[in-house]
Enzyme design. Sequence first.
Site: not given
Ligand code: ZN
Length: 876
Positions: A127, A302-303
């Site tokens: 990313e 979060h991940e």
């Molecule tokens: Zn994120």
Amino acid sequence: MSQAPAKAIFLKDYLPPAFTTKETFLDFELLPEHTIVRSRLLVERNPKCGVPSNLFLLDGNELELLEVRVDGQPLGESEYQQTATSLSLEIDKDQFVFECTTRIYPDRNTALEGLYISGGMYCTQCEAEGFRRITFFQDRPDVLSVFTTKITADLDKYPTALSNGNLVTRTEENGKVIAEWHDPFPKPSYLFALVAGDLICQEDRFTTQSGRNVTLQIFVEQGNEHKCDHALASLKRSMTWDEEVYGREYDLDLFMIVAVDHFNMGAMENKGLNIFNSSCVLATPETATDDAFARIEGIVGHEYFHNWSGNRVTCRDWFQLSLKEGFTVFRDAEFSSDMGSRAVKRLEDVSFLRQHQFPEDAGPMAHAVRPASYMEISNFYTVTIYEKGSEVVGMLRTILGADLFRKGSDLYFDTFDGQAATTDDFVWAMEQVSGKDLTQFKRWYSQAGTPRLSVRRAFDAASQTLTLTAAQHTPETADGSKKEPFVIPVALGLVAQNGNALAIESEDKRFNAAQAVWLVEEAEQTLVINGIAELPAVSLLRDFSAPVLLEDDLTDQERILLIGNDPNGYNRWEQCQIIYKKLILQKVDAEFDEALLKALKQSLRQLLQDDAVENAVKAELLSLPAESEFLQLVPNIDILSVEAAREALRLWIATELFADFEQMFGSLESYSDYAFEPEQVGVRKLKNTLLEYLLLANLEQYQGIALAQFEQASNMTDQLSAFKYIVQYGDEAAANKVISVFLSQWADDVQVLEQWFRVQVSRSDENTLSRVKTLLDHELFEYQNPNKIRAVIGAFAMTNVKSFHAADGKGYEFLAEQVAKIDQMNPQIAARLVGPLTKWKSYDLSRGQKMKAQLDLLATKVLSKDLYEVVSKSLG
Ligand code: ZN
């Protein structure tokens, strides 16, 4: 600038590609000098492409192309076009197999994008646009493909060979390991991951609500295996929480996390194979603070949450980045609130937003939550996309209510599962379930800027009505986005002068409750409240219900009243912050208002003695607003005069409340068995906040106590606090002593060493800059490691206000030199590091000019696209 300007990309130019890659077969041969990547792509016409086109366009960056084939036939050089960043061909087929072979050099990759080596292990970061550094590909998030990956590597050095999905086969032959992985879920290339190394695995299991047995694995370098428990526990809590709160279950049989030392960001949500910055996953009570434990829990969550908000439903294009990031930050914040102290989490998040996002919105890189254009997407992983994006999702929930919001999120996930979506799609789902028209609300996505909201009261005794008049205005921002009125949800309540909460009964009969949410949608708007006997204090923007700068007409006495009596805990803290700001600004100009100081002191004492107030909140109440918040209040204010006034107020509090602080410090428990749980965390936080004040008031007496804490602490929270305070406030001999003791105690621990670097640059004296430079030459410092850059150069510029902003401009000069040097190795980090200089227009003229001069100098050099965008925008 001495280079061709990079080109901007616009949202309005978005077009779906003519072809799409349905299946991807990758074969990695990890050789000592280089890596060979063979890819076979099953390509089809894209039904979503409206215009007839035969163009098959692939992205590629710094690749050596060895061979290209279509349907098995090798192509000659005239049969395709190659540029520095692409490979393309015209092809008149509906379906074909595209193959290519590339050679790449992971060991020379210092940018940490694509395939690189960190501490002897191979890892990837794709990313946003890193996959194109591995092979030619449609490296855009709206191309979703099923990946099968084969890895061949030296068995001795890389026995662990991982990729996304499930392990199909693993064989060992002729000194090689050959592993084949298959991920059944179609995904964009940015979610691809590969890891190869000699790693140790810690394992656990989780059974999902529908009975799927999932194996959980954390892979670390030898010697770190004892540091995985907290992350594993956090992962299991995240999985349960997402089932309970969002009804979302994990979808593979395997979930892996790998810890790497060299990583540009915090962590990455690659499907089934998250890669983490080791500082965001590894922890033991002895080596990590409570804050680190909380951060790890939040990031692991979060991940994990990205598996739905990001992976199952991904982004159509990078302008939609906040679709996954804003929503996922919102989800992880709720998770952390449910696990720990909700009140403290909110205060921390609001402070962070005001300290970082508000200045971004006021600076040269201002952009909307859904930006209209960018040059380099890496520069848009910002506090606006993440934190403001989360606030926007939070406002949607405030407006819809929790139940409809959940229905909306269900509809969103069900409708767009397996697709690449937009922020409009997300809002569409919320409209569908609520029947509300959210057209105007969507300005939060398209318009940048921090709205200024003012609310005034008018009381009419004869009719017993209170009329609130709200006015909103949003200043221009650097991105030139339009500014029309936002939909601002203002959560509010009333508190009578005697301290009692009053019910709100509005004339239009819309509200009848202890708390109302008033939607301010016009440039100016009124709300008439009935049945009011005397002018009450109004408690506005409870829980920070919208990301705005509020101005109201409360008197100091009314603020003091709210600090003691507002049923909303957030607003008690906020009123305290407002008074701190007011006092600091008074001191900048002249002297503190004595009466206000006295009233504040009384309020603080009351709060500190109130058993109903959490210890951690007490600590937050004693924390003064950061210097950067003052630049929003008084443009071009002299930052060092703010810093001095802030220090004066801190000293005043330390001195005036010394006896109270001493008594409290002595009475708070010391836990011999560390646990990361709210009660203990709160006690440690308050105790250490008190220790700082006690040191400020009486160094002679408390330096010894701090030293004893430093030496005897059984956990890093207490040790690091004592270390930090002695380095910052202690005499030079004591500071030097703890610096060397701490190093000899922790020289082998990479995570703790980061703190050793970070703490030293926070001491401000005449030698600060030379100390910082010496640290850059230390044998344990590495320019190749972004964590170390952040711990020394980043921390100096962001946290040592006094030395970085020293009037001679030497701090600015140092930062610019370092940015130029780092840009040669790691453009993403350079572009972030330069941030503090870019806000030059907010500072006083003399400082601003010195900062700008450094940017001018940078602009004469050959810069990466990343750094070029930031520097050129801040000079433009
Ligand atoms: Zn994120």
